[in-house]
Design an enzyme around this catalytic site. Structure first.
Site, PDB file in Angstrom:
ATOM      1  N   GLY A 113      23.215  15.391 -28.619  1.00  0.00           N
ATOM      2  CA  GLY A 113      22.833  15.778 -26.913  1.00  0.00           C
ATOM      3  C   GLY A 113      23.797  15.702 -26.018  1.00  0.00           C
ATOM      4  N   ALA A 114      23.756  13.679 -26.029  1.00  0.00           N
ATOM      5  CA  ALA A 114      25.431  13.488 -25.093  1.00  0.00           C
ATOM      6  C   ALA A 114      25.813  14.105 -24.685  1.00  0.00           C
ATOM      7  CB  ALA A 114      25.204  12.027 -25.640  1.00  0.00           C
TER       8      ALA A 114
ATOM      9  N   GLY B 110       0.676  -0.879   0.147  1.00  0.00           N
ATOM     10  CA  GLY B 110       0.191   0.191  -0.213  1.00  0.00           C
ATOM     11  C   GLY B 110       0.623   1.013  -0.150  1.00  0.00           C
ATOM     12  N   GLY B 111       0.103   2.388  -0.058  1.00  0.00           N
ATOM     13  CA  GLY B 111       0.457   3.551   0.598  1.00  0.00           C
ATOM     14  C   GLY B 111       2.373   3.335   1.363  1.00  0.00           C
TER      15      GLY B 111
HETATM   16  C1  HXC Z   1      -3.766  -5.373  10.736  1.00  0.00           C
HETATM   17  C2  HXC Z   1      -2.473  -6.507   9.772  1.00  0.00           C
HETATM   18  C3  HXC Z   1      -2.600  -6.041   8.526  1.00  0.00           C
HETATM   19  C4  HXC Z   1      -2.777  -4.497   8.515  1.00  0.00           C
HETATM   20  C5  HXC Z   1      -1.583  -8.005   8.461  1.00  0.00           C
HETATM   21  N1  HXC Z   1      -2.256  -7.682   9.708  1.00  0.00           N
HETATM   22  N2  HXC Z   1      -1.899  -6.772   7.551  1.00  0.00           N
HETATM   23  N3  HXC Z   1      -3.129  -6.101  10.770  1.00  0.00           N
HETATM   24  N4  HXC Z   1      -3.698  -3.951   9.590  1.00  0.00           N
HETATM   25  N5  HXC Z   1      -3.052  -4.231   7.468  1.00  0.00           N
HETATM   26  C6  HXC Z   1      -1.757  -8.678  10.601  1.00  0.00           C
HETATM   27  C7  HXC Z   1      -2.508 -10.085  10.482  1.00  0.00           C
HETATM   28  O1  HXC Z   1      -3.928  -9.665  10.827  1.00  0.00           O
HETATM   29  C8  HXC Z   1      -1.382 -10.607  10.999  1.00  0.00           C
HETATM   30  O2  HXC Z   1      -2.641 -10.645  12.623  1.00  0.00           O
HETATM   31  C9  HXC Z   1      -0.727 -10.761  11.475  1.00  0.00           C
HETATM   32  O3  HXC Z   1      -0.387  -9.485  10.392  1.00  0.00           O
HETATM   33  C10 HXC Z   1       0.028 -11.411  10.201  1.00  0.00           C
HETATM   34  O4  HXC Z   1      -0.217 -11.419   9.057  1.00  0.00           O
HETATM   35  P1  HXC Z   1      -0.578 -12.934   7.982  1.00  0.00           P
HETATM   36  O5  HXC Z   1      -1.413 -12.357   6.847  1.00  0.00           O
HETATM   37  O6  HXC Z   1      -0.585 -13.906   8.697  1.00  0.00           O
HETATM   38  O7  HXC Z   1       1.051 -12.432   7.506  1.00  0.00           O
HETATM   39  P2  HXC Z   1       1.617 -12.857   5.748  1.00  0.00           P
HETATM   40  O8  HXC Z   1       0.721 -14.455   5.606  1.00  0.00           O
HETATM   41  O9  HXC Z   1       3.022 -13.124   6.077  1.00  0.00           O
HETATM   42  O10 HXC Z   1       1.007 -12.163   5.057  1.00  0.00           O
HETATM   43  C11 HXC Z   1       1.720 -10.616   5.542  1.00  0.00           C
HETATM   44  C12 HXC Z   1       0.944  -9.980   4.493  1.00  0.00           C
HETATM   45  C13 HXC Z   1      -0.571  -9.832   3.955  1.00  0.00           C
HETATM   46  C14 HXC Z   1       1.512  -9.488   2.874  1.00  0.00           C
HETATM   47  C15 HXC Z   1       1.176  -8.091   4.894  1.00  0.00           C
HETATM   48  O11 HXC Z   1      -0.751  -9.866   5.990  1.00  0.00           O
HETATM   49  C16 HXC Z   1      -1.895  -8.571   3.998  1.00  0.00           C
HETATM   50  O12 HXC Z   1      -1.448  -8.754   2.441  1.00  0.00           O
HETATM   51  N6  HXC Z   1      -2.097  -7.859   4.616  1.00  0.00           N
HETATM   52  C17 HXC Z   1      -2.416  -6.744   4.336  1.00  0.00           C
HETATM   53  C18 HXC Z   1      -1.694  -5.790   3.169  1.00  0.00           C
HETATM   54  C19 HXC Z   1      -2.602  -4.252   3.051  1.00  0.00           C
HETATM   55  O13 HXC Z   1      -3.976  -4.036   1.970  1.00  0.00           O
HETATM   56  N7  HXC Z   1      -2.753  -3.541   3.949  1.00  0.00           N
HETATM   57  C20 HXC Z   1      -3.099  -1.697   3.831  1.00  0.00           C
HETATM   58  C21 HXC Z   1      -2.660  -1.270   2.284  1.00  0.00           C
HETATM   59  S1  HXC Z   1      -3.277   0.398   2.417  1.00  0.00           S
HETATM   60  P3  HXC Z   1      -2.133 -12.218  13.549  1.00  0.00           P
HETATM   61  O14 HXC Z   1      -2.920 -11.671  15.041  1.00  0.00           O
HETATM   62  O15 HXC Z   1      -1.990 -13.376  12.929  1.00  0.00           O
HETATM   63  O16 HXC Z   1      -0.209 -12.522  13.789  1.00  0.00           O
HETATM   64  C22 HXC Z   1      -1.942   1.099   3.180  1.00  0.00           C
HETATM   65  C23 HXC Z   1      -2.689   2.758   3.040  1.00  0.00           C
HETATM   66  C24 HXC Z   1      -1.619   3.265   3.452  1.00  0.00           C
HETATM   67  O17 HXC Z   1      -0.970   1.262   3.142  1.00  0.00           O
HETATM   68  C25 HXC Z   1      -1.932   5.457   2.798  1.00  0.00           C
HETATM   69  C26 HXC Z   1      -0.269   5.751   2.701  1.00  0.00           C
HETATM   70  C27 HXC Z   1      -0.666   6.848   1.861  1.00  0.00           C
END
Ligand code: HXC
Length: 517
Positions: free
Chosen positions: A407-408, A172-173
């Site tokens: 240009g180079a 994400g961000g």
């Molecule tokens: C809260 C989260 C989380 C999230 C993961 N976890 N992502 N909790 N918010 N965004 C937690 C899970 O619930 C889990 O908790 C632990 O972290 C580990 O995650 P797993 O999925 O078990 O691990 P893994 O299989 O290694 O996968 C990791 C991952 C996946 C690839 C990061 O978790 C994932 O795709 N997460 C979502 C990513 C995402 O979409 N993020 C938001 C992006 S938007 P437990 O309790 O089981 O340990 C964004 C906006 C920003 O960032 C804006 C700024 C401009």
């Protein structure tokens, strides 16, 4: 026997709890993925025993919806300061075992605190990233937290070195904070960067791709150019941070560190005199030229697998840091295309902000012709390179080894862009166009009307080459400062940089320029 003060015992209990992170099971899972814990990474990075933690007892903010079921000390990030080769750095290390290292309001608060302290003390800032992105449970507060970090990344850019090490997901961000920093290092197979992941892409565009193919280290170091280095292990990544910092000052008002060279500043490598083939269409390897001129083993190439027709990297020459920029004639004849222009521009600007002199090696037939390049905005991208060289006030030395066409010649640190010392090797060809191309345009009619057009073209091209495709014409008109034997390059660069050490080149006051991004 005195009994221990219960308040001290409580502190010890809290400290021990903080060290547990997200608990033994999650640490086991982390290890099973081949990843270290947040604290182990800090230990690997810093000089032994120098880490001091800040705000270890912070926990997540109040959660009105009661979605955050567990509370952990540190809230998923370890922050503090320590030393690298005796120099202070501030850093954070995300703890994936606590809510996946995700960014919460308090995590952002902790990260911003170390960023502010780093800039206030004029020392580098390092991000060790392993995170699922914005913490979903905290909603807009986590997104606001990112904005706080991005703003600081931008405002502190060019003030202190900022380094991002990708040690896990960066979804994400979150990917924007590394993208705003000076150096992005990724670890093969375990780190990923993308704005929208495979699932979202599948839902929106129907494209099917896995995380590695979408945003793994290979992709970002060879296709997108987002990251600078891909390394095999976390240890390699952290060693690289230490190495990188050895070339940089701690901030923009210091000079880079001097490291006493083991090889003689006056050394001349005779092999340089025969490195450029007599036939101008035959390639040679510019990397070899660079290695024979800089201090032995000091060349740290950036983005070696992206836009390989251009070369950028840090090196030492006579013990002083320099930024090396050049073309690789062995790849696409060293032509400048969109990616090469972007790669060189960003590097030139990084060197300029941190007072690292620029040494440019030119061998390029010019900008890459083609519809895709023109429509892709080669004018805009090439203009960035012009802009970067023109605005750079660090000492600039340029060596034209062979082709500097059109240009180079102009964009690659040419004399009237403000380069301090411009030298050409006797093999240099400095002209608006290559001889055949120039003859075709200048003598079109004469060639068409000749009894043997091919022979006529060859004769006219040869005359043109004699006249323009050599450095003597440019030297006689002052467009290069000197013609040197290739082997004289090292002592010449060292002497030039030594004379330029106190260079003072103030720019006219302005808020900031408007680089054509
Ligand atoms: C809260 C989260 C989380 C999230 C993961 N976890 N992502 N909790 N918010 N965004 C937690 C899970 O619930 C889990 O908790 C632990 O972290 C580990 O995650 P797993 O999925 O078990 O691990 P893994 O299989 O290694 O996968 C990791 C991952 C996946 C690839 C990061 O978790 C994932 O795709 N997460 C979502 C990513 C995402 O979409 N993020 C938001 C992006 S938007 P437990 O309790 O089981 O340990 C964004 C906006 C920003 O960032 C804006 C700024 C401009």
């Amino acid at each position: 026997m005195t009994t221990e003060d219960p308040r001290i015992l409580e502190l010890r209990r809290m400290r021990a709890k903080a060290l547990e992170g997200g608990g033994a099971d999650r640490i086991k899972k982390q290890k099973a993925k081949g990843k270290q814990t947040a604290r182990e990474r800090i230990e690997l990075l810093l000089d032994p025993g120098t880490f001091n933690e800040i705000e270890p007892f912070i926990t997540h903010s109040e959660d009105e919806l009661n979605l955050l079921t567990e509370t952990y000390y540190g809230d998923g990030v370890v922050t503090g300061y320590g030393q690298i080769n005796g120099r202070t750095v501030y850093l954070y290390s995300q703890d994936f075992t606590i809510y996946g290292g995700t960014l919460s309001e308090m995590q952002s608060h902790k990260i911003c605190r170390v960023m502010d302290l780093a800039v206030r003390n004029g020392v580098p800032f390092i991000s060790l990233i392993d995170s699922g992105g914005a913490r979903i449970q905290e909603g807009v507060r986590s997104m606001g937290g990112y904005a706080e970090i991005f703003r600081r990344n931008a405002q502190y850019s060019g003030v202190i070195p900022q380094i991002a090490v990708m040690l896990g997901p960066c979804a994400g961000g979150a990917a924007y904070s590394p993208a705003l920093q000076d150096l992005v290092i990724m670890v093969e197979k375990t780190s990923f960067m993308f704005l929208t992941g495979p699932e979202v892409i599948k839902a929106v565009t129907g494209e099917v791709i896995d995380a590695e193919a979408l945003g793994g280290s290979d992709v970002h170091t060879s296709v997108s150019g987002v990251a600078h280095f891909s390394v095999k292990s976390e240890k390699d990544a952290l060693d690289l941070v230490r190495d990188f910092l050895s070339y940089l000052p701690s901030n923009n008002v210091e000079n880079p560190p001097y490291i006493k060279p083991t090889d003689d500043p006056a050394f001349m490598d005779d092999e340089l005199n025969s490195i450029v083939p007599i036939d101008p269409s035959e390639p040679y390897i510019m990397h070899d030229v660079i290695e024979k001129i800089v201090d032995q083993g000091s060349f740290l190439e950036f983005q070696a697998n992206w836009a390989r027709n251009a070369i950028v990297g840090l090196a030492r020459i006579g013990g002083y840091s320099v930024g090396v920029v050049g073309q690789e004639p062995a790849i696409m004849a060293g032509v400048i295309d969109i990616d090469a222009a972007d790669k060189m521009t960003r590097f030139v600007r990084m060197c300029d902000c941190f007072n690292i002199p620029l040494v440019t090696f030119v061998d390029s037939p010019g900008f890459l012709p083609g519809i895709a390049q023109e429509h892709g905005g080669i004018i805009r991208h090439g203009a960035k390179l012009l802009y970067a060289y023109s605005e750079a006030t660090v000492p600039k030395v340029c060596i034209i080894t062979r082709k500097a066409y059109g240009g180079a010649y102009v964009v690659m640190s040419s004399k009237y862009l403000g380069t301090d010392v411009t030298c050409a090797w006797p093999s240099a060809e400095i002209a608006v166009l290559g001889a055949e191309g120039a003859a075709n345009i200048l003598f079109k009619k004469q060639i068409e009307e000749a009894a043997d057009p091919a022979a006529e073209r060859a004769k006219l091209a040869s005359e043109y080459r004699e006249r323009f495709n050599n450095p003597f014409n440019a030297a006689s008109t002052g467009y290069v400062d000197d013609i040197i034997e290739p082997r004289e390059s090292r002592p010449k660069i060292i002497a030039s940089l030594s004379a330029l050490r106190d260079k003072y080149a103030p720019a006219p006051p302005r808020k900031h320029g408007n680089i054509p991004v």
